[in-house]
Design a protein around this motif. Structure first.
Motif: not given
Length: 549
Positions: A159-169
């Motif tokens: 359940n990996v969840n990566y988020e770069d705000p305003g760019r990528m999820r």
């Protein structure tokens, strides 16, 4: 206010002379030493001297306090220079490495640290993992993780969840983050969403590279193993429209603005379907390019069209296709006309084909159900995707097939001129979607000439008569696809010929038997009989009032 810094200065500052007794200090102070000797004493002596002098002279007290404060500051400065140096602002580094911080992990998180033989650490994290780069707003969540200190690698599982705000999820089953490269590799049912545009990538694995000062100014996304992307286009008001679906063997997205695709590319739009070996798409200008064996077809089953070329450029505005250009060996076709040229330019109105242009190196061709036009360039007007007018410019030649029910001939009718214009009757009959446009008029302008075949009264198998005319302009009017009359304007000249009866045929066949007659040698044929130009029922030298300019 000065006691604390004075004491600190006394503890860490260097001493140049032994500390004198208190009584001597008083006598020295009473002697009113010059201010230049004050720094040679300690901080405590300076304070006591200031207190004694304040009793006799308030002015001297103020001066002594100021000297003590200055001495305390100098002592602190000497301490910093002798021990720990004052840190300076570092020069900006060429790259910025991510320093992982896991303090946001949940309370039930379990951590195990192991020291490796190379004196580096290996950390195992279970029961929930949450991390981010220090000073950054990105977040990574997973069920568990392991971090290698030396290589700067963090493996995350479940359940990996990566988020770069305003760019990528990015969502995946497994991911590896390379902190030294600011690179994330995710695999296992990966879904990557570009937050700025809303576009979504789906595939077995995806690699995401964050912007890195000095080496990588913008983000990059790499998707191998035939991913599928849904691109969202927004109109001038920012409202998103139906997505564009793209599939390819490999895709690369640069800064969420440029998309490149390689290997069996398939593009699915609301009104168009595209295929090519490779493609690119600019999300800002809404321009797409299909390269090598490119093909586009529309979704209109009643009025379909197809476009082929080595390269095809698609121009859109507010999610609507406005222009499509096929380059090199271009071919375009619909139910009414087939066009071939080095370049073909299609224009759209309300998502329907409205105009077409064929030009470029070599000759352009336009083929209809009854006519073939060849010229340096050709323009076709087709409102509602029905052919209305074809204009051939530059040494234009139009050839047509005569009525096969009336004329059996392999020859074709020919009309030529500097410019040839043809009008078609494309009136649609309700319920009849197979009806093709039929030619109604054709006009040759400049050095015009025409050669038409006229049906023989003896039947379709008999040789046809020929009508040849020349003039500045020629207008030919058709009726049900056949020549009705020809009008020549200015410098008219021509010739009408009809074949002579075949003298070798058996003219006595079918007659009753009679007395035998001596056989006479057949006469030598004199060839076809010629009629004056004015006797041709298909030619008139008076301009037709219905002629179009």
């Amino acid at each position: 206010m000065l006691v604390v810094p004075a004491l600190v200065a006394g503890c860490f500052g260097p001493r140049r002379a032994p500390r004198p007794p208190a009584g001597e200090a008083r006598r020295d102070t009473a002697a009113a030493k010059p201010a230049a000797d004050v720094p040679r004493t300690t901080a405590d002596d300076a304070l006591r001297a200031a207190r004694d002098s304040a009793v006799r002279d308030s002015t001297a007290r103020v001066a002594a306090l100021d000297s003590a404060a200055k001495m305390a500051g100098d002592s602190l400065a000497r301490r910093d220079s002798a021990g720990k140096k004052t840190p300076r602002k570092p020069a900006p580094a060429a790259t910025k490495q991510c320093i992982f911080d896991t303090n946001d992990s949940p309370p039930e998180t379990r951590i195990r640290y192991q020291r490796l033989p190379d004196s580096t650490g290996l950390t195992f994290i279970g029961g929930g993992f949450v991390g981010h780069c220090q000073g950054e707003k990105n977040r990574i969540r997973a069920d568990s993780a392991e971090q290698y200190e030396a290589s700067g690698i963090v493996n995350m599982f479940g359940n990996v969840n990566y988020e770069d705000p305003g760019r990528m999820r990015i969502e995946a089953q497994h991911a590896t983050y390379f902190t030294k490269e600011e690179r994330l590799f995710a695999d296992g049912n990966v879904v990557a969403t570009q937050l700025a545009s809303g576009s979504t990538f789906r595939g077995s694995s995806i690699e995401y590279l964050r912007p890195l000062p000095g080496s990588r100014p913008a983000s990059r996304l790499i998707a191998p193993n035939r991913p599928t992307v849904q691109l969202l286009e927004k109109d001038s008001t920012g409202k998103p429209g139906p997505p564009i679906t793209v599939s390819a063997n490999t895709m690369v997205d640069e800064a969420d603005s440029l998309l490149f695709a390689w290997g069996d590319v398939q593009i699915n739009r609301t009104t168009l379907l595209g295929e090519s070996d490779s493609a690119s798409f600019d999300k800002l200008t809404e321009r797409a390019r299909l390269i090598r064996t490119a093909r586009i077809v529309n979704r209109d089953k009643e009025q379909p069209f197809r476009l082929f070329g080595d390269t095809i450029d698609i121009y859109s505005k507010d999610r609507k296709v406005e222009r499509v250009i096929a380059l090199h060996n271009a071919n375009s076709s619909n139910n009414d006309v087939v066009m071939q040229a080095e370049q073909i330019d299609l224009r759209f109105a309300d998502q329907k084909l409205d105009r077409a242009y064929a030009f470029g190196k070599g000759r352009a061709k336009a083929t209809t159900s009854s006519q073939l036009l060849v010229a340096d360039s050709i323009a076709v007007r087709m409102p509602e995707q029905r052919v209305r007018q074809v204009i051939a410019i530059g040494r234009a030649v139009a050839t047509g097939t005569p009525d096969t029910l009336k004329i059996k001939s392999d020859d074709r009718d020919v009309l030529s001129g500097d410019t040839v214009r043809a009008w078609f009757d494309s009136t649609e009959t309700p319920g009849d979607t197979s009806q093709r446009a039929k030619i109604s008029e054709i006009h040759a302008i400049g050095n015009a000439s025409s050669l038409f075949q006229i049906a023989n009264k003896q039947g379709p198998t008999a040789p046809a008569s020929l009508n040849y005319v020349r003039g500045v302009t020629i207008l030919v009017v058709f009726d049900s696809g056949q020549v009705r009359f020809v009008t020549v304007d200015s410098a008219a000249s021509g010739l009408y010929q009809e074949p002579a009866p075949d003298s070798l045929s058996d003219s006595t066949k079918g007659r009753p038997a009679g007395p035998t007659r001596p056989k006479v040698p057949p006469p030598v044929p004199n060839g076809p009989r010629q009629r004056p130009l004015t006797q041709s029922p298909f030619l008139t030298a008076v301009p037709d009032p219905r002629r179009r300019s």
